[in-house]
Scaffold this active site. Sequence first.
Site, short mmCIF file in Angstrom:
data_model
loop_
_atom_site.label_atom_id
_atom_site.label_comp_id
_atom_site.label_asym_id
_atom_site.label_seq_id
_atom_site.Cartn_x
_atom_site.Cartn_y
_atom_site.Cartn_z
N ILE A 227 0.81 -1.31 0.13
CA ILE A 227 0.09 0.12 -0.18
C ILE A 227 0.80 1.11 -0.02
O ILE A 227 0.36 2.52 0.24
CB ILE A 227 -0.87 0.09 1.20
CG1 ILE A 227 -0.15 -0.20 2.39
CG2 ILE A 227 -2.07 -1.08 1.09
CD1 ILE A 227 0.10 1.09 3.51
N ARG B 256 4.09 2.51 -2.45
CA ARG B 256 4.14 2.87 -3.70
C ARG B 256 4.72 1.70 -4.89
O ARG B 256 5.24 1.18 -4.25
CB ARG B 256 5.22 3.94 -3.86
CG ARG B 256 4.88 5.45 -3.15
CD ARG B 256 3.89 6.17 -4.14
NE ARG B 256 3.43 7.30 -3.58
CZ ARG B 256 2.32 7.64 -2.89
NH1 ARG B 256 1.68 6.74 -2.32
NH2 ARG B 256 1.98 8.78 -2.51
N HIS C 210 -5.77 2.13 -6.15
CA HIS C 210 -5.14 3.30 -5.19
C HIS C 210 -6.03 4.20 -4.56
O HIS C 210 -6.22 5.48 -4.83
CB HIS C 210 -4.05 4.36 -6.08
CG HIS C 210 -3.31 4.89 -5.08
ND1 HIS C 210 -2.03 5.56 -5.60
CD2 HIS C 210 -3.18 5.19 -3.86
CE1 HIS C 210 -1.12 6.11 -4.28
NE2 HIS C 210 -2.03 5.77 -3.33
N SER D 297 -6.65 6.31 0.61
CA SER D 297 -7.08 7.41 1.58
C SER D 297 -8.51 7.89 1.14
O SER D 297 -8.82 9.00 1.37
CB SER D 297 -5.84 8.70 1.29
OG SER D 297 -6.04 9.28 0.15
#
Lengths: 327, 321
Positions: B237, B239, B287, B290
Amino acid sequence: MIQCNKSNSRVLVTRDLPTEAKQLLLASGVQATIRYDENKISKEDVLQGITGCHGLLCTLNPSIDKEILDAAGPNLMTISTVSVGFDHIDIEECKRRNITVGHTPGVLTNAVAELTMGLLLATARRIREAFDVIDSGERCPRKVLWLCGTQLSRKTIGIVGLGRIGLAVAKRLHAFEVDKILYTALSEKSQAKEVDGEFVDFDALLQQSDIVIVCCALTSETKGLFNKSAFAAMKNSAIFINTSRGSVVNQEDLYEALTSNQIRAAGLDVTTPEPLPTDHPLKKLKNCVIFPHLGSATIETRNEMWTTAVRNLIAGLNNEPLPCPVY
Amino acid sequence: MAKRIYIATDLPDGVKQKFLNLSSEVKIKDGDGIVSKEQLLENVVGCHALVCTFKDTVDVDVLNAAGPQLKVICTISVGYDHIDVAECKKRNIMIGHTPGVLSDAVAELTIGLLLTTTRRLAEGLDAVKRGEWGPFSLMWLCGTQLSGRTIGIVGLGKIGLAIAERLVPFGVGRIIYSGRTEKSEASKFNGTFVDFTELLQESDIVIICCALTPETKGLFNQETFSKMKNTSIMINISRGPVVNQDDLYTALTTGQIQAAGLDVTTPEPFPTDHPLMKLKNCVIFPHIGSATVDTRTEMIMRSFYNLQAGLKGERLPFSVY
């Protein structure tokens, strides 16, 4: 190793078993007829195969009703189900006929609690939509709130039924910085202290919860519990998770709730029926995540469930107390 | 003279006005689509401040195009590997980012990704979609349980810590971690500091939570995978470039490791015909670490505070250096 006392004991096993459980069963000395066919066993198959049997080792399908008990005849002493739920067995009829019934509580608690968390996170974080994006190669539209989901931290959790599974789910959620854990149950539970759980009535739970998780057994009281009025009482931003039994939810009312902004999203590990037909309306909804009843589906847990079920079966045949009796 | 600000992302309605109130010369990107390098170069000209996301590469070209009046860059992310920090330091350009605020959202997503991988939930969703539910074999779609497993966390920053704390009630076994130094916070979950090799050898589940730096680029390669257990599961998680994707493909298809879950890839978006996409034992998310409304809003607000301070020449509340 366990031994069956009566050498002529005949049992019907409605599914193939994993190696460890199978060895345990066959080494006990029973005469087992095991269905190896990969396809779903039909009621007819059971009616035919159960005649004269002393024991039945079964799973959730088909339902073990009066007709099957009649077909078995007076020899049938014990039924062992590879599940914690026993709503598929006519328990009252078994009691009348002095047939003992065993199940597999406890052993699957962790697996189900884990899966419930996975389902909750998949629903809250819109994983179904995320996979659609990945599969289509869709470029992110570069909006800062694109594919944004719901966070668990600082939310109010409502658990319907704080049994073993409900408590295990609550314990996991407790570490996610949630604001409050509310629960309903037949009575207050002392274990709730472990998760700072607050005992409330059903309406209060519906009104206050950001996330509602159904962990209760299916009984005549809980059948259809989640219907139009329940969804109407919930927050529009609420997420609904069901890993108990499909029949606790009125699926037409759920569809209505999901398509008219009454609730935000739903995650279901259980449906009516299972499997859900290909063209069922709930399947089309982006805000409805459906798993094919994976609650206890880990290799470790399935092995343990089957082994426990075999132990229940042999004890029943031996007229000994079952390790895990239903009653 | 009005301060010119370029914001290379849309903003939710609730907070847009705050940014617009900072100056009479605020340009906010609108509409869909990626901000191309050309568009970025065009729009930064004469800017005093730039607000960007991790998708915007802020390199020497961009800094030159902006001009010497550029004082502050605010990235709406915790990572800043997309910004030439050394060059910014030379030019006295302040850099603000958004650490801390997204730890909960990322930790939640990581657990979701982990469970999706261990419990084969992507295959489950697919089975339901195709109506291929069944065949009622008792071992159909069985996954593995977290109970008793050794968890290895690579990089115990705020995110690694948040993940470790959430894993404890799942009945996991040991939680071990590797990194540059031992962390006192590890006592919160009885964590043990080990070297990287030991972590690879001992862990049933490896979770990559470190920043992308020259040291961590390509850290997970053929040699790394060869040290891991065949039954292990890798979750990334952090890059994409921390993992060598070709080596990962080999590892997944030759039984070197059991499965992988990736929220980050190289590139993003991931091409649909990439070999990793075809593997059942590789779960890929676009991705979304967040991606919650709560957290994105908070990240935007922190960027606002960074921007506000930077425009006044004050120290940024959340500064990269």
